[in-house]
Write an enzyme that holds these catalytic residues in place. Sequence first.
Site, short mmCIF file in Angstrom:
data_model
loop_
_atom_site.label_atom_id
_atom_site.label_comp_id
_atom_site.label_asym_id
_atom_site.label_seq_id
_atom_site.Cartn_x
_atom_site.Cartn_y
_atom_site.Cartn_z
N ASN A 104 1.06 -1.23 0.59
CA ASN A 104 0.16 0.12 0.12
C ASN A 104 1.01 1.10 0.12
O ASN A 104 2.26 1.15 -0.28
CB ASN A 104 -1.03 -0.81 1.25
CG ASN A 104 -2.26 0.61 0.69
OD1 ASN A 104 -1.79 1.71 -0.02
ND2 ASN A 104 -3.42 -0.37 1.28
N HIS A 151 3.13 -0.02 -2.73
CA HIS A 151 3.93 -2.28 -2.28
C HIS A 151 5.94 -1.80 -2.75
O HIS A 151 6.08 -3.08 -3.31
CB HIS A 151 3.30 -2.46 -3.97
CG HIS A 151 2.14 -2.41 -3.68
ND1 HIS A 151 1.02 -2.63 -2.73
CD2 HIS A 151 0.66 -2.87 -4.71
CE1 HIS A 151 -0.02 -2.64 -2.57
NE2 HIS A 151 -0.10 -3.36 -4.49
N HIS A 155 -1.77 -10.90 -2.27
CA HIS A 155 -2.50 -9.39 -3.48
C HIS A 155 -2.96 -10.53 -4.62
O HIS A 155 -3.15 -10.11 -5.27
CB HIS A 155 -1.46 -8.23 -3.50
CG HIS A 155 -2.33 -7.13 -4.28
ND1 HIS A 155 -2.66 -7.13 -5.46
CD2 HIS A 155 -1.79 -5.96 -3.99
CE1 HIS A 155 -3.71 -6.10 -5.27
NE2 HIS A 155 -2.71 -5.43 -4.49
N GLU A 174 -7.47 -7.93 0.47
CA GLU A 174 -6.05 -7.46 1.74
C GLU A 174 -6.01 -7.39 2.79
O GLU A 174 -6.71 -6.22 3.46
CB GLU A 174 -4.75 -6.26 0.41
CG GLU A 174 -5.00 -6.24 -0.98
CD GLU A 174 -4.54 -5.34 -1.98
OE1 GLU A 174 -3.47 -4.57 -1.50
OE2 GLU A 174 -6.08 -4.77 -2.54
#
Length: 394
Positions: free
Chosen positions: A97, A123, A196, A360
């Site tokens: 994130n 990420h 993910h 997620e």
Amino acid sequence: MPRLCGACWSLLLLAAAACAVSARELQQQQLPADIELSNKSGLRVFLTPIGAAIHKLFVPVCNTGKSVDVALGFDDVKGYTLDPHPSFGATVGRVANRISGAQFAVGGKTYKLLANDGTSSIHGGAVRWSKAVWRATRAPSGRSVSFSYTSKDGEAGFPGNVEVTTTYSIPAEGLWINISMSATTDKATPINVLNHNYFNLKGSGNGDILDHLVQINSGYYTPSPPGDLLPTGQVFAAAGTIYDFSKPRRIGADVAAANGGPYRGFDLNYVMPSPAGSLEPVWWKSGVNPQTAPDAGTRPLTWGATVTEPKSGLKLSVYTSAPGLHFYSGNFLNDKDGSAGAVLNKGGIRYPQHAGFCFETQGFPNAANTPTFPSVIVRPGETFWNRVSYQFSC
Ligand SMILES: *[C@@H]1O[C@H](CO)[C@@H](O)[C@H](O)[C@H]1NC(C)=O
Ligand SMILES: CC(=O)N[C@H]1CO[C@H](CO)[C@@H](O)[C@@H]1O
């Protein structure tokens, strides 16, 4: 030059023949093979060491006898080595994130990262764990495999050597897959490792997921300003808004209105109930890191969400140990990063928008820069845990 024996000469010739394959073929050959886990209930999981990712996930569909791959991705594992791709099936880290301004401070020192999402880092920034080849160890039971990776001090700008392990396991009988992610560090650093995977319960490539029904075990989410995906740091009640999934609701019902502006769909973090069972997010305001708490590796998982495909009745339920659950409706899958340029998606197609959804399980987005959110800092001597169970039923 020492004399070579006959056998050695033939070996040398064999080696030379092997070198005759084109660089392109060699690159293909060097990519690691998938590891398969399967059981007698018809669950078949193919895992790639590239990103410790779910490559294929076959589930028998309710009373039809059909086995369907419900995970999005690429047929050719080469796709998983390309950047960008939308982290299909992958273990994402060091910090999944967004991190605002692509920087954070810990221990009085500011660390700068690559801004790879506007002015934010996303990420992992410059080094994506989802592209690395992880070391694989298969358990003797044949129903579990662990992948490990060492993230060096300074990698992508983060402090500390981090050892991370992702273990996938399936039961002898039954339709679930458990993922346990753990990490340790030798310097204080933010860590937010998650899986993910993108799901389509009709099967990868079988249209979009807008008809799927979603129910989320949370009445609270972390809002972002319209047209932005960085949380304000507040926690809002979802009741009466388009973000209220306390009862099963079609993803498509309000997808166009969600998140506003250019973001075209659901892309937000829900606050998981506290372990005491309260829907009030009080437990998570205490400033501790719930993912390094002493019971983080052992406490029972919390039900996070259930998604139902209405035609077959196939359901996916997500159980989690994490404080946050990010609901993403695959809003960018039709963009250039969806099919990683030349490598097409599974089935030789390019996915449409909303071809899959993700849940997620995570630390909150931008927690590294948001004092009102539960901490995501992991310190030497602590162990980070993120455990998730994807369970299928009819
Ligand atoms: C998977 O997780 C569920 C929920 O925590 C648990 O009941 C089950 O025993 C786990 N199964 C395996 C194979 O680890
Ligand atoms: C296809 C299949 O049956 N695979 C495995 C399912 O699980 C049992 C029990 O662990 C294995 O023996 C099978 O090989």
